[in-house]
Design an enzyme around this catalytic site. Structure first.
Site, PDB file in Angstrom:
ATOM      1  N   LYS A  63       0.820  -1.203   0.000  1.00 48.05           N
ATOM      2  CA  LYS A  63       0.000   0.000   0.000  1.00 48.05           C
ATOM      3  C   LYS A  63       0.864   1.266   0.000  1.00 48.05           C
ATOM      4  O   LYS A  63       0.833   2.080   0.927  1.00 48.05           O
ATOM      5  CB  LYS A  63      -0.988  -0.038   1.163  1.00 48.05           C
ATOM      6  CG  LYS A  63      -2.000  -1.164   0.964  1.00 48.05           C
ATOM      7  CD  LYS A  63      -3.080  -1.224   2.002  1.00 48.05           C
ATOM      8  CE  LYS A  63      -4.148  -0.184   1.826  1.00 48.05           C
ATOM      9  NZ  LYS A  63      -5.093  -0.479   0.747  1.00 48.05           N
TER      10      LYS A  63
HETATM   11  N1  PMP Z   1      -6.546  -4.619  -3.428  1.00 48.41           N
HETATM   12  C1  PMP Z   1      -6.273  -3.313  -3.290  1.00 48.41           C
HETATM   13  C2  PMP Z   1      -5.638  -2.603  -4.421  1.00 48.41           C
HETATM   14  C3  PMP Z   1      -6.593  -2.640  -2.102  1.00 48.41           C
HETATM   15  O1  PMP Z   1      -6.320  -1.341  -1.967  1.00 48.41           O
HETATM   16  C4  PMP Z   1      -7.227  -3.358  -1.059  1.00 48.41           C
HETATM   17  C5  PMP Z   1      -7.631  -2.634   0.200  1.00 48.41           C
HETATM   18  N2  PMP Z   1      -6.568  -2.619   1.126  1.00 48.41           N
HETATM   19  C6  PMP Z   1      -7.482  -4.718  -1.240  1.00 48.41           C
HETATM   20  C7  PMP Z   1      -7.130  -5.314  -2.437  1.00 48.41           C
HETATM   21  C8  PMP Z   1      -8.073  -5.538  -0.137  1.00 48.41           C
HETATM   22  O2  PMP Z   1      -7.138  -5.664   0.891  1.00 48.41           O
HETATM   23  P1  PMP Z   1      -7.582  -5.875   2.400  1.00 48.41           P
HETATM   24  O3  PMP Z   1      -8.535  -7.012   2.409  1.00 48.41           O
HETATM   25  O4  PMP Z   1      -6.319  -6.199   3.098  1.00 48.41           O
HETATM   26  O5  PMP Z   1      -8.222  -4.617   2.857  1.00 48.41           O
END
Ligand code: PMP
Length: 286
Positions: A148
């Protein structure tokens, strides 16, 4: 106005704190997380999978050489929720490169950390969603790691904007070979003949909700083509903010009822609220 934890102190959420020469504002040199807390039946609240989110953030911070203390950030998160009296909340930690240079060498820069908690959630929110294949390709993991990193999200923003301009809610990234990657802020699942499959792709963020859904559903994880997705009985996307969001439309394909998604979404809702004792280890009490 909720308080924000900023470098060890609480400040008002609208206080102007970052100078205009902040490196992160110019180059996206920052790392964020999206975490959620839920009200629990005992009158308290719990953060869902806090260590996993903070560990992913640490990996992102490492990319820039940001010194990220997982324990300090975790404690600051709990303290911010308490200070704001938030139970059902979206938690946004951000660590960024501050001032000291405007060049591309980040070593001289100051490093910062903030934690905001918001009573509202910002992505899809479980409502049936109209999806379209994006003309944009996902950042390849060979150019930007699937973490991220703030700057990387310009890719998601372009895709989301383009999808909305064509009347859809959300964009689906596919790769040059026709494999499904992910959405702009959520991972993709499909259900075919009762079998749940989680889309695996090296350019996709390894989502913590994805991992949770695999555990809850026994889903297989593998590469999936767009063709297969269009042929599925149900498609849903998942993420911390999105939870399990059913897809009603994927371009010209319309999906009907989504009983498997509904059941899984209901189970997930019980798990995150501490109503499934088997999964209590995923919760950190506030
Ligand atoms: N893909 C992307 C590009 C994201 O930004 C997110 C959100 N964090 C997710 C998938 C899902 O990740 P998570 O379940 O860890 O929130």
């Amino acid at each position: 106005m909720p308080l924000i934890w900023f470098d060890g102190q609480f400040i008002p959420g609208d206080a102007p704190e970052a100078p205009l020469t902040t490196h992160a504002m110019h180059y996206g040199t920052a790392v964020f997380e999206g975490i959620r807390s839920y009200a629990t039946a005992d009158g308290g609240a719990a953060v869902f999978r806090l260590p996993e989110h903070m560990e992913r953030m640490r990996k992102g911070a490492d990319m820039f050489g940001i010194d990220f203390d997982v324990e300090r950030a975790s404690q600051a998160t709990l303290a911010t929720l308490r200070a704001n009296g938030h139970r059902d909340a979206y938690i946004r930690p951000l660590t960024w490169m501050g001032t000291g240079s405007i060049g591309l060498d980040v070593d001289p820069l100051s490093q910062h950390l903030m934690i905001a908690t918001l009573p509202k959630v910002v992505h899809l929110g479980g409502a049936r969603t109209r999806l379209t294949v994006s003309p944009w390709k996902r950042n390849p993991a060979t150019s930007l790691p699937a973490l991220k990193l703030s700057g990387a999200y310009v890719n998601s923003i372009l895709a989301k904007r383009e999808a909305k301009q064509r009347g859809f809610d959300e964009a689906l990234f596919t790769d040059d070979k026709g494999y499904v990657v992910e959405c702009t802020g959520a991972n993709v699942f499909m259900v075919k003949n009762g079998v749940v499959t989680s889309v695996e792709h090296r350019d996709a963020l390894p989502g913590i909700t994805r991992d949770t859904m695999i555990e809850l559903s026994g889903a297989q994880s593998r590469e999936v083509t767009l063709h297969e997705l269009l042929d599925a009985d149900e498609v849903f996307v998942c993420g911390t903010a999105a939870e399990a969001t059913p897809i009603s439309v994927l371009d010209r394909r319309e999906f009907g009822d989504n009983p498997v998604t509904r059941e899984l979404a209901a189970l997930y809702a019980r798990v995150v609220r501490g109503e499934e004792p088997r999964y209590a280890a995923w919760l950190t009490a506030v």
